[in-house]
Design a protein around this motif. Structure first.
Motif, PDB file in Angstrom:
ATOM      1  N   ASN A  31     -30.278 -11.284 -20.020  1.00 50.80           N
ATOM      2  CA  ASN A  31     -31.735 -10.894 -20.424  1.00 50.80           C
ATOM      3  C   ASN A  31     -31.831 -10.043 -21.329  1.00 50.80           C
ATOM      4  O   ASN A  31     -31.439  -8.906 -21.054  1.00 50.80           O
ATOM      5  CB  ASN A  31     -32.592 -10.932 -19.351  1.00 50.80           C
ATOM      6  CG  ASN A  31     -34.146 -10.642 -19.680  1.00 50.80           C
ATOM      7  OD1 ASN A  31     -34.543  -9.600 -20.232  1.00 50.80           O
ATOM      8  ND2 ASN A  31     -35.105 -11.385 -19.403  1.00 50.80           N
ATOM      9  N   ILE A  32     -32.267 -10.076 -22.615  1.00 52.74           N
ATOM     10  CA  ILE A  32     -32.370  -9.248 -23.804  1.00 52.74           C
ATOM     11  C   ILE A  32     -33.231  -7.803 -23.315  1.00 52.74           C
ATOM     12  O   ILE A  32     -32.863  -6.808 -23.560  1.00 52.74           O
ATOM     13  CB  ILE A  32     -32.874  -9.702 -25.020  1.00 52.74           C
ATOM     14  CG1 ILE A  32     -32.470  -8.713 -26.234  1.00 52.74           C
ATOM     15  CG2 ILE A  32     -34.135 -10.190 -24.957  1.00 52.74           C
ATOM     16  CD1 ILE A  32     -32.245  -9.420 -27.603  1.00 52.74           C
ATOM     17  N   GLU A  33     -34.505  -8.106 -22.584  1.00 51.84           N
ATOM     18  CA  GLU A  33     -35.351  -7.208 -22.017  1.00 51.84           C
ATOM     19  C   GLU A  33     -34.521  -6.143 -21.102  1.00 51.84           C
ATOM     20  O   GLU A  33     -34.772  -5.113 -21.212  1.00 51.84           O
ATOM     21  CB  GLU A  33     -36.554  -7.721 -21.480  1.00 51.84           C
ATOM     22  CG  GLU A  33     -37.524  -8.380 -22.585  1.00 51.84           C
ATOM     23  CD  GLU A  33     -38.668  -9.043 -22.043  1.00 51.84           C
ATOM     24  OE1 GLU A  33     -38.758  -9.500 -20.827  1.00 51.84           O
ATOM     25  OE2 GLU A  33     -39.541  -9.213 -22.564  1.00 51.84           O
ATOM     26  N   TRP A  34     -33.861  -6.942 -20.227  1.00 54.99           N
ATOM     27  CA  TRP A  34     -33.173  -5.981 -19.330  1.00 54.99           C
ATOM     28  C   TRP A  34     -31.971  -5.470 -19.999  1.00 54.99           C
ATOM     29  O   TRP A  34     -31.809  -4.151 -19.659  1.00 54.99           O
ATOM     30  CB  TRP A  34     -32.405  -7.109 -18.200  1.00 54.99           C
ATOM     31  CG  TRP A  34     -31.432  -6.371 -17.295  1.00 54.99           C
ATOM     32  CD1 TRP A  34     -32.012  -5.646 -16.201  1.00 54.99           C
ATOM     33  CD2 TRP A  34     -30.189  -6.142 -17.385  1.00 54.99           C
ATOM     34  NE1 TRP A  34     -30.884  -4.929 -15.599  1.00 54.99           N
ATOM     35  CE2 TRP A  34     -29.730  -4.937 -16.178  1.00 54.99           C
ATOM     36  CE3 TRP A  34     -29.111  -6.412 -18.194  1.00 54.99           C
ATOM     37  CZ2 TRP A  34     -28.386  -4.803 -16.124  1.00 54.99           C
ATOM     38  CZ3 TRP A  34     -27.870  -6.071 -18.153  1.00 54.99           C
ATOM     39  CH2 TRP A  34     -27.472  -5.339 -16.960  1.00 54.99           C
ATOM     40  N   LEU A  35     -31.276  -5.785 -20.862  1.00 48.65           N
ATOM     41  CA  LEU A  35     -30.134  -5.259 -21.613  1.00 48.65           C
ATOM     42  C   LEU A  35     -30.703  -3.864 -22.393  1.00 48.65           C
ATOM     43  O   LEU A  35     -30.174  -3.093 -22.308  1.00 48.65           O
ATOM     44  CB  LEU A  35     -29.438  -6.340 -22.430  1.00 48.65           C
ATOM     45  CG  LEU A  35     -28.364  -5.491 -23.367  1.00 48.65           C
ATOM     46  CD1 LEU A  35     -27.238  -4.939 -22.339  1.00 48.65           C
ATOM     47  CD2 LEU A  35     -27.819  -6.675 -24.161  1.00 48.65           C
ATOM     48  N   LEU A  36     -31.680  -4.312 -23.022  1.00 50.87           N
ATOM     49  CA  LEU A  36     -32.400  -3.035 -24.025  1.00 50.87           C
ATOM     50  C   LEU A  36     -33.333  -2.170 -23.319  1.00 50.87           C
ATOM     51  O   LEU A  36     -32.905  -0.522 -23.545  1.00 50.87           O
ATOM     52  CB  LEU A  36     -33.212  -3.847 -24.961  1.00 50.87           C
ATOM     53  CG  LEU A  36     -32.512  -4.678 -26.251  1.00 50.87           C
ATOM     54  CD1 LEU A  36     -33.550  -5.303 -26.995  1.00 50.87           C
ATOM     55  CD2 LEU A  36     -31.623  -3.845 -26.826  1.00 50.87           C
ATOM     56  N   PHE A  37     -33.893  -2.437 -22.344  1.00 49.11           N
ATOM     57  CA  PHE A  37     -34.797  -1.651 -21.672  1.00 49.11           C
ATOM     58  C   PHE A  37     -34.753  -1.430 -20.008  1.00 49.11           C
ATOM     59  O   PHE A  37     -35.490  -0.554 -19.700  1.00 49.11           O
ATOM     60  CB  PHE A  37     -36.277  -2.205 -21.835  1.00 49.11           C
ATOM     61  CG  PHE A  37     -36.488  -2.344 -23.491  1.00 49.11           C
ATOM     62  CD1 PHE A  37     -36.476  -1.285 -24.321  1.00 49.11           C
ATOM     63  CD2 PHE A  37     -36.848  -3.564 -23.944  1.00 49.11           C
ATOM     64  CE1 PHE A  37     -36.666  -1.543 -25.721  1.00 49.11           C
ATOM     65  CE2 PHE A  37     -37.024  -3.876 -25.121  1.00 49.11           C
ATOM     66  CZ  PHE A  37     -37.164  -2.556 -25.984  1.00 49.11           C
ATOM     67  N   GLY A  38     -33.984  -2.270 -19.664  1.00 47.70           N
ATOM     68  CA  GLY A  38     -33.699  -2.340 -18.108  1.00 47.70           C
ATOM     69  C   GLY A  38     -34.909  -2.821 -17.265  1.00 47.70           C
ATOM     70  O   GLY A  38     -34.769  -2.380 -16.094  1.00 47.70           O
ATOM     71  N   ILE A  39     -35.867  -3.608 -17.756  1.00 47.69           N
ATOM     72  CA  ILE A  39     -36.778  -4.123 -17.276  1.00 47.69           C
ATOM     73  C   ILE A  39     -36.927  -5.413 -17.227  1.00 47.69           C
ATOM     74  O   ILE A  39     -36.503  -6.158 -18.101  1.00 47.69           O
ATOM     75  CB  ILE A  39     -38.325  -3.458 -17.741  1.00 47.69           C
ATOM     76  CG1 ILE A  39     -38.228  -3.846 -19.348  1.00 47.69           C
ATOM     77  CG2 ILE A  39     -38.498  -1.993 -17.591  1.00 47.69           C
ATOM     78  CD1 ILE A  39     -39.571  -3.561 -20.260  1.00 47.69           C
ATOM     79  N   THR A  40     -37.483  -6.194 -16.613  1.00 46.77           N
ATOM     80  CA  THR A  40     -37.928  -7.597 -16.534  1.00 46.77           C
ATOM     81  C   THR A  40     -39.334  -7.859 -15.811  1.00 46.77           C
ATOM     82  O   THR A  40     -39.727  -7.114 -15.033  1.00 46.77           O
ATOM     83  CB  THR A  40     -36.786  -8.175 -15.868  1.00 46.77           C
ATOM     84  OG1 THR A  40     -37.070  -9.860 -15.984  1.00 46.77           O
ATOM     85  CG2 THR A  40     -36.570  -7.951 -14.538  1.00 46.77           C
TER      86      THR A  40
END
Length: 117
Positions: A57-66
């Protein structure tokens, strides 16, 4: 958790060494090592390669959030924090045939029902 530690988590979850992992996304092992140590950040192209190659998941990879705990397709990396035991369970689960996976899920659901009673 930093982007470097999330990249390292992907690699460790996939159980591959730095040389293999870096080859899979088209970078040098030295570059990967520097990312994992947070000396440098990956380029947009490399982030897209990670997302595509490892179904991250790109959001997890970039920001650590989902927004949710698991992806609709069962992808692992929408989970904020998974223990080593959970990661091992997922890795082993993926090695099973679909019928065996369904059996394991049924067993887990049965156990959960027993604990809820």
């Amino acid at each position: 958790m930093t982007i470097g530690s999330r990249i390292k988590m992907i690699r460790k979850t996939k159980k591959v060494n730095q040389a293999t992992f870096s080859n899979q996304i088209g970078i040098s092992q030295a570059t990967l090592s520097e990312w994992e140590q947070d000396k440098y950040k990956p380029s947009v192209d490399t982030i897209l390669a990670l997302v595509t190659q490892f179904d991250v998941n790109i959001e997890w990879l970039l920001f650590g959030i989902t927004n949710d705990s698991l992806r609709d397709d069962g992808g692992v990396f929408h989970v904020h924090n998974i223990s080593k035991l959970e990661g091992d369970l997922i890795s082993e689960f993926r090695k099973l045939k679909a019928k065996d996976q369904e059996e394991i899920i049924d067993f887990i659901r049965l156990k959960i029902k027993r604990y809820e009673s």
